[in-house]
Design an enzyme around this catalytic site. Structure first.
Site, PDB file in Angstrom:
ATOM      1  N   HIS A   3     -50.023   2.334  -3.727  1.00  0.00           N
ATOM      2  CA  HIS A   3     -50.134   3.772  -3.520  1.00  0.00           C
ATOM      3  C   HIS A   3     -48.729   4.341  -3.337  1.00  0.00           C
ATOM      4  CE1 HIS A   3     -54.581   3.831  -1.988  1.00  0.00           C
ATOM      5  NE2 HIS A   3     -54.419   3.087  -3.084  1.00  0.00           N
TER       6      HIS A   3
ATOM      7  N   GLU B 120     -47.379   6.113  -1.026  1.00  0.00           N
ATOM      8  CA  GLU B 120     -46.803   5.918   0.313  1.00  0.00           C
ATOM      9  C   GLU B 120     -46.321   4.483   0.518  1.00  0.00           C
ATOM     10  OE1 GLU B 120     -50.225   8.960   0.785  1.00  0.00           O
ATOM     11  OE2 GLU B 120     -49.870   7.117  -0.363  1.00  0.00           O
TER      12      GLU B 120
ATOM     13  N   CYS C 244     -54.534   7.498   2.816  1.00  0.00           N
ATOM     14  CA  CYS C 244     -55.767   6.741   2.997  1.00  0.00           C
ATOM     15  C   CYS C 244     -55.585   5.811   4.212  1.00  0.00           C
ATOM     16  CB  CYS C 244     -56.061   5.927   1.732  1.00  0.00           C
ATOM     17  SG  CYS C 244     -54.944   4.523   1.491  1.00  0.00           S
TER      18      CYS C 244
ATOM     19  N   CYS D  34     -52.691   3.317   3.775  1.00  0.00           N
ATOM     20  CA  CYS D  34     -51.374   3.955   3.856  1.00  0.00           C
ATOM     21  C   CYS D  34     -51.073   4.421   5.273  1.00  0.00           C
ATOM     22  CB  CYS D  34     -51.274   5.105   2.864  1.00  0.00           C
ATOM     23  SG  CYS D  34     -51.285   4.533   1.146  1.00  0.00           S
TER      24      CYS D  34
END
Length: 159
Positions: A55, A57, A85, A88
């Site tokens: 992701h 992040e 999420c 993250c």
């Protein structure tokens, strides 16, 4: 103390997310990590090219950690085009990032067709007794435009 958001840093996250519209290595998500207003990392989602943990992040945390030579990103701020999420958020907490600033919500990502878990940052902060500051809806309209445009593209793979 609440960090004062700076539009240029979110703009960098948005611009990096836009790369996936031409070369779809992941979805329309971007992140930027700064410390003392110095940019440490700008990353986008690369799950389609790498693996499910890539992701924006997480990619930004990996880059910033390499840049500083430590996992400890204390006093850093992460700008994320979408609410982090649970994976993250956990990484942000464990990296000791001080502040999360995000544009769109997990619900917005769900509405765009992404396979999100509906566990929100404020809930994780409270349940996990995390000290991270959270600033929501920063440049929301500009970040929402990423979803609007993503849905229109031929490369709009959701996961």
């Amino acid at each position: 103390m609440i960090y004062q958001p700076i539009k240029n840093f979110m703009r960098m996250a948005i611009d990096d997310a836009l790369v996936n519209f031409k070369m779809p290595t992941g979805g329309p998500f971007g992140a930027c990590i700064v410390k003392n207003n110095d940019i440490l990392a700008v990353s986008r989602n690369t799950v389609l090219a790498e693996d499910a943990t890539c992701h924006a992040e997480i990619n930004a945390i990996r880059t910033a950690s390499r840049m500083l030579g430590t996992f400890n990103l204390e006093n850093c701020v992460i700008y994320s085009t979408t609410e982090p999420c649970p994976m993250c958020f956990g990484a942000i907490h464990w990296a000791r990032i001080s502040t999360i600033i995000y544009g769109t919500s997990i619900e917005d990502a769900l509405n765009a067709g992404f396979n999100e878990l509906t566990v929100f940052t404020q809930t994780m902060k409270q349940l996990g007794n995390s000290s991270v500051e959270i600033i929501e809806n920063f440049m929301r309209d500009e970040c929402m435009e990423l979803f609007t445009e993503w849905i229109k593209t031929k490369n709009n793979i959701t996961y």
